[in-house]
Design a protein around this motif. Structure first.
Motif, mmCIF file in Angstrom:
data_model
loop_
_atom_site.group_PDB
_atom_site.id
_atom_site.type_symbol
_atom_site.label_atom_id
_atom_site.label_comp_id
_atom_site.label_asym_id
_atom_site.label_seq_id
_atom_site.Cartn_x
_atom_site.Cartn_y
_atom_site.Cartn_z
ATOM 1 N N ASP A 106 100.307 -23.446 47.984
ATOM 2 C CA ASP A 106 100.428 -22.284 47.043
ATOM 3 C C ASP A 106 99.059 -21.539 46.959
ATOM 4 O OD1 ASP A 106 102.797 -23.038 46.387
ATOM 5 O OD2 ASP A 106 102.709 -23.596 44.451
ATOM 6 N N VAL A 142 98.330 -19.299 50.053
ATOM 7 C CA VAL A 142 99.308 -18.115 49.675
ATOM 8 C C VAL A 142 98.857 -17.136 49.042
ATOM 9 C CG1 VAL A 142 101.627 -17.358 49.151
ATOM 10 C CG2 VAL A 142 101.515 -19.431 50.522
ATOM 11 N N ARG A 143 98.448 -17.616 47.771
ATOM 12 C CA ARG A 143 97.706 -16.519 46.954
ATOM 13 C C ARG A 143 96.407 -15.903 47.660
ATOM 14 N NH1 ARG A 143 99.331 -20.149 43.037
ATOM 15 N NH2 ARG A 143 97.240 -21.481 42.848
ATOM 16 N N SER A 176 97.395 -13.681 50.437
ATOM 17 C CA SER A 176 98.235 -12.515 50.265
ATOM 18 C C SER A 176 97.621 -11.497 48.975
ATOM 19 C CB SER A 176 99.509 -12.796 49.521
ATOM 20 O OG SER A 176 99.293 -13.412 48.153
ATOM 21 N N TYR A 229 103.787 -18.389 46.502
ATOM 22 C CA TYR A 229 104.141 -19.488 47.301
ATOM 23 C C TYR A 229 104.856 -19.038 48.514
ATOM 24 C CZ TYR A 229 108.638 -18.541 45.608
ATOM 25 O OH TYR A 229 110.068 -17.819 45.324
ATOM 26 N N ASP A 230 104.934 -19.926 49.556
ATOM 27 C CA ASP A 230 105.414 -19.806 50.781
ATOM 28 C C ASP A 230 107.003 -19.740 50.726
ATOM 29 O OD1 ASP A 230 106.031 -19.406 53.628
ATOM 30 O OD2 ASP A 230 105.363 -21.122 54.030
ATOM 31 N N LEU A 278 106.167 -18.857 56.265
ATOM 32 C CA LEU A 278 104.795 -18.627 56.947
ATOM 33 C C LEU A 278 104.552 -20.001 57.869
ATOM 34 C CD1 LEU A 278 102.451 -16.908 54.259
ATOM 35 C CD2 LEU A 278 103.169 -16.207 56.757
ATOM 36 N N PRO A 311 96.769 -17.052 59.093
ATOM 37 C CA PRO A 311 97.712 -17.634 57.888
ATOM 38 C C PRO A 311 98.919 -18.842 58.153
ATOM 39 C CG PRO A 311 97.319 -15.379 57.697
ATOM 40 C CD PRO A 311 96.985 -15.688 58.926
ATOM 41 N N GLU A 312 99.706 -18.162 59.235
ATOM 42 C CA GLU A 312 100.886 -19.199 59.719
ATOM 43 C C GLU A 312 100.009 -20.519 59.939
ATOM 44 O OE1 GLU A 312 100.027 -16.183 60.856
ATOM 45 O OE2 GLU A 312 101.833 -14.997 60.824
ATOM 46 N N LEU A 317 99.143 -22.570 57.040
ATOM 47 C CA LEU A 317 100.139 -23.162 55.937
ATOM 48 C C LEU A 317 100.617 -24.127 56.822
ATOM 49 C CD1 LEU A 317 101.081 -21.960 53.075
ATOM 50 C CD2 LEU A 317 99.628 -20.427 54.382
ATOM 51 N N ASN A 355 110.969 -26.312 49.963
ATOM 52 C CA ASN A 355 110.484 -25.878 51.377
ATOM 53 C C ASN A 355 110.858 -26.633 52.355
ATOM 54 O OD1 ASN A 355 108.409 -25.626 53.498
ATOM 55 N ND2 ASN A 355 106.893 -25.032 52.168
#
Length: 384
Positions: free
Chosen positions: A192, A195-196, A199, A205-206, A211, A260-261, A264, A296
């Protein structure tokens, strides 16, 4: 007794309110679930809470405002649950509150702060409230977590083999049938946080692991994250966002040119690996899982692959919905408290003795405690 359990975990996205009818039948505690309602924190409150959590330095004025705002949010959730699930007949609210700080240092927990003043719940709902469960176990030398371990032990008693209860929230924790219980490390907290950051605060969250599902774990980054000393500590042990936060990821180099991918995917692999290592360390033959992390699919797939052939089942198969299990558990702890019964097992938290947990806030008509129970239950049965 008709009880509402109130919970907001380390993901701090909403207040979950689960209602249940609880009664003692000899040495068995019977729980009949009535459902759960989830009331999201409004964006403004969530933003303030995000800024205030460790490692931030926060003035007392801000703590006071948060304690009030969170108390009002819990109060609204209790009122809604009483109206929608209990036809206005609820008899007790049991509030976990929102963990503001868990003071763990040198392998010991020295203090804990749960925000969400219970007077707001009592005033709005008229119900008596049991709250601030963790402090008494800490005062008795315990970790104050995982605090639902006694409920897990009662609930899974009699399962064949070694059934382990696992909860994946912001932090993941487990309970083994011999009473061993501990936080395994991050559940969704680092996912989380990443992600924050990626973004710019636009996402929390994802969603559906979208992602992480498009990325590949970065081996060297994963190795750096796995070197965290917490994982090598012996239980009982607890941790939280005091350790696992955005600054922790920045120090590990997660934002230094990593897609990012891939970031995560690496963090999902970190959670799956540390959870699986912990589950194997207690000799699990079955895992009964709950918590928001089960939403998830990338994380759950990685976890199942690492634990195979040990099966991983959502707690729904045993009658407690995965999203509501922790809220139900705090309802149970509140019920035990008003009956004068301990809510801890020292094997799980490391405390010197079992403790009757929490503080009591009178409702509109005062606080009339039921007769003290003659003996503590040895099992929990969910009535379908």
């Amino acid at each position: 007794m008709l009880v509402i359990g109130l919970m907001s975990g380390t993901s701090y996205d909403a207040v979950d309110a689960a209602a249940a009818v609880l009664r003692l039948d000899g040495d068995t505690l019977l729980l009949r679930p009535l459902g759960m309602v989830s009331t999201p924190y409004d964006d403004a409150l969530r933003a303030v809470l995000t800024r205030a959590l460790p490692p931030a330095a926060v003035p007392l004025a801000e703590v006071c405002r948060l304690d009030t705002a969170i108390g009002r949010a819990f109060a609204a959730a209790a009122v809604r649950a009483d109206r929608e699930l209990c036809d206005g007949q609820a008899e007790l609210a049991a509030s976990h509150g929102q963990t503001g700080y868990h003071w763990a240092e040198g392998g010991r927990v020295h203090g804990t702060l749960q925000l969400g003043q219970p007077a707001w719940i009592a005033e709005a709902s008229g119900l008596p409230v049991v709250a601030d469960f963790r402090a008494r176990d800490v005062a008795a030398g315990g970790q104050g977590a995982p605090l639902v371990s006694l409920v897990d032990l009662l609930w899974l008693r009699g399962r064949p083999g070694r059934a382990v209860a696992l909860n994946i929230g912001g932090i993941a924790n487990l309970t083994a049938p011999d009473g061993t219980a501990f936080d395994t490390g991050p559940g969704c907290a680092l996912l989380d946080a990443a992600v924050r950051e990626f973004s710019g605060g636009r996402a929390a969250y994802d969603a559906d692991g979208a992602l992480a599902g498009r990325g590949r774990p970065r081996r060297r980054l994963l190795e750096r994250l796995l070197a965290e000393p917490y994982y090598a500590l012996a239980p009982p042990k607890t941790t939280g966002k005091e350790v696992f936060h955005t600054g922790y990821l920045r120090a590990a180099g997660l934002f230094d040119g990593v897609r990012p991918e891939d970031a995560l995917a690496t963090l999902a692999e970190l959670t799956a690996r540390t959870v699986a290592d912990a589950v194997r360390s207690v000799g699990a033959t079955e895992v009964i899982a709950s918590g928001g992390g089960l939403r998830n699919p990338v994380l759950t797939r990685m976890l199942r692959e690492r634990l195979a052939p040990v099966p991983v089942h959502a707690s729904d198969v045993l009658g407690l919905p995965a999203a509501a299990k922790e809220a139900y558990a705090f309802g149970v702890l509140g019920f035990l408290t008003v009956h004068g019964l301990p809510g801890t097992d020292p094997r799980s938290t490391g405390a010197r003795r079992p403790s009757v947990l929490g503080s009591l806030t009178p409702g509109r008509n005062g606080f009339r405690l039921p007769p003290a129970a003659q003996r503590a239950p040895v099992r929990l049965v969910v009535e379908r």
